[in-house]
Motif scaffolding. Structure first.
Motif, PDB file in Angstrom:
ATOM      1  N   ALA A   1      -0.573   3.587  -2.797  1.00 18.13           N
ATOM      2  CA  ALA A   1      -0.646   4.550  -1.699  1.00 18.13           C
ATOM      3  C   ALA A   1      -2.058   5.094  -1.490  1.00 18.13           C
ATOM      4  O   ALA A   1      -2.408   5.517  -0.388  1.00 18.13           O
ATOM      5  N   THR A   2      -2.853   5.065  -2.550  1.00 12.92           N
ATOM      6  CA  THR A   2      -4.241   5.546  -2.445  1.00 12.92           C
ATOM      7  C   THR A   2      -5.213   4.370  -2.264  1.00 12.92           C
ATOM      8  O   THR A   2      -6.422   4.540  -2.395  1.00 12.92           O
ATOM      9  N   ASP A   3      -4.666   3.191  -1.969  1.00 11.79           N
ATOM     10  CA  ASP A   3      -5.454   1.965  -1.768  1.00 11.79           C
ATOM     11  C   ASP A   3      -6.213   1.530  -3.013  1.00 11.79           C
ATOM     12  O   ASP A   3      -7.209   0.814  -2.915  1.00 11.79           O
ATOM     13  N   ASP A   4      -5.744   1.934  -4.178  1.00  9.02           N
ATOM     14  CA  ASP A   4      -6.323   1.478  -5.440  1.00  9.02           C
ATOM     15  C   ASP A   4      -5.518   0.263  -5.891  1.00  9.02           C
ATOM     16  O   ASP A   4      -4.726   0.319  -6.837  1.00  9.02           O
ATOM     17  N   ILE A   5      -5.728  -0.825  -5.182  1.00  8.54           N
ATOM     18  CA  ILE A   5      -4.924  -2.025  -5.393  1.00  8.54           C
ATOM     19  C   ILE A   5      -5.128  -2.606  -6.783  1.00  8.54           C
ATOM     20  O   ILE A   5      -4.176  -3.080  -7.412  1.00  8.54           O
ATOM     21  N   LYS A   6      -6.339  -2.564  -7.281  1.00  5.32           N
ATOM     22  CA  LYS A   6      -6.616  -3.118  -8.614  1.00  5.32           C
ATOM     23  C   LYS A   6      -5.743  -2.442  -9.673  1.00  5.32           C
ATOM     24  O   LYS A   6      -5.063  -3.108 -10.459  1.00  5.32           O
ATOM     25  N   ASN A   7      -5.739  -1.105  -9.701  1.00  5.89           N
ATOM     26  CA  ASN A   7      -4.904  -0.391 -10.678  1.00  5.89           C
ATOM     27  C   ASN A   7      -3.422  -0.558 -10.385  1.00  5.89           C
ATOM     28  O   ASN A   7      -2.603  -0.569 -11.313  1.00  5.89           O
ATOM     29  N   ALA A   8      -3.053  -0.690  -9.121  1.00  7.22           N
ATOM     30  CA  ALA A   8      -1.652  -0.911  -8.769  1.00  7.22           C
ATOM     31  C   ALA A   8      -1.156  -2.219  -9.376  1.00  7.22           C
ATOM     32  O   ALA A   8      -0.065  -2.281  -9.951  1.00  7.22           O
ATOM     33  N   ILE A   9      -1.967  -3.260  -9.281  1.00  4.11           N
ATOM     34  CA  ILE A   9      -1.580  -4.568  -9.821  1.00  4.11           C
ATOM     35  C   ILE A   9      -1.518  -4.523 -11.348  1.00  4.11           C
ATOM     36  O   ILE A   9      -0.542  -4.986 -11.950  1.00  4.11           O
TER      37      ILE A   9
ATOM     38  N   SER B   1       2.005   4.754  -6.565  1.00  3.71           N
ATOM     39  CA  SER B   1       1.072   5.830  -6.208  1.00  3.71           C
ATOM     40  C   SER B   1      -0.346   5.294  -6.069  1.00  3.71           C
ATOM     41  O   SER B   1      -1.081   5.694  -5.161  1.00  3.71           O
ATOM     42  N   TYR B   2      -0.735   4.396  -6.967  1.00  3.67           N
ATOM     43  CA  TYR B   2      -2.051   3.765  -6.841  1.00  3.67           C
ATOM     44  C   TYR B   2      -2.149   3.000  -5.525  1.00  3.67           C
ATOM     45  O   TYR B   2      -3.157   3.063  -4.827  1.00  3.67           O
TER      46      TYR B   2
ATOM     47  N   SER C   1       6.017   1.890 -12.900  1.00  8.72           N
ATOM     48  CA  SER C   1       6.270   1.380 -11.547  1.00  8.72           C
ATOM     49  C   SER C   1       6.000   2.455 -10.496  1.00  8.72           C
ATOM     50  O   SER C   1       5.435   2.175  -9.441  1.00  8.72           O
ATOM     51  N   HIS C   2       6.370   3.696 -10.809  1.00  7.09           N
ATOM     52  CA  HIS C   2       6.058   4.800  -9.882  1.00  7.09           C
ATOM     53  C   HIS C   2       4.546   5.025  -9.816  1.00  7.09           C
ATOM     54  O   HIS C   2       3.992   5.300  -8.746  1.00  7.09           O
ATOM     55  N   LEU C   3       3.894   4.910 -10.949  1.00  5.08           N
ATOM     56  CA  LEU C   3       2.447   5.057 -10.998  1.00  5.08           C
ATOM     57  C   LEU C   3       1.773   3.971 -10.157  1.00  5.08           C
ATOM     58  O   LEU C   3       0.848   4.250  -9.386  1.00  5.08           O
ATOM     59  N   ALA C   4       2.255   2.746 -10.269  1.00  2.00           N
ATOM     60  CA  ALA C   4       1.694   1.641  -9.487  1.00  2.00           C
ATOM     61  C   ALA C   4       1.850   1.893  -7.985  1.00  2.00           C
ATOM     62  O   ALA C   4       0.913   1.657  -7.204  1.00  2.00           O
TER      63      ALA C   4
END
Length: 103
Positions: free
Chosen positions: A83-91, A80-81, A75-78
């Motif tokens: 925050a870097t606008d890496d929405i695909k990896n966040a999801i 962080s993703y 969840s913390h990793l998501a």
């Protein structure tokens, strides 16, 4: 264990450079200390260093010993993703966290 505890105390008093140094010492003694990686990830977030946060939350996930801690690291990793606008990896990462520990 002493280095880790010192790292936590330094983190709690906003002494992030000292805290980072203590957590890294703890990791020299035990490379699988997922709590140390988690705190290093928090320091990365605080210091606006998303690459550091992502790297450390990823390591916390890899070395976690329970599904709860693995999901927490994910969840913390998501976040962080995101925050870097890496929405695909966040999801993807958020879904993985929910699947591992749905509660």
């Amino acid at each position: 264990r002493q280095y880790f505890e010192q790292g936590v105390k330094c983190y709690e008093t906003n002494e992030y450079n000292f805290s980072r140094e203590r957590f890294n010492k703890a990791l020299e003694a035990n490379r699988t200390n997922y709590f140390a990686y988690q705190y290093l990830g928090f320091i990365g977030v605080i210091e606006d260093s998303p690459d550091e946060a992502i790297r450390n939350f990823d390591l916390a996930n890899k070395f976690s010993e329970s599904n709860y801690h693995r999901a927490l690291a994910l969840s913390h990793l998501a976040r962080s993703y995101k925050a870097t606008d890496d929405i695909k990896n966040a999801i993807i990462t958020s879904k993985s966290a929910a699947k591992i520990y749905p509660d």
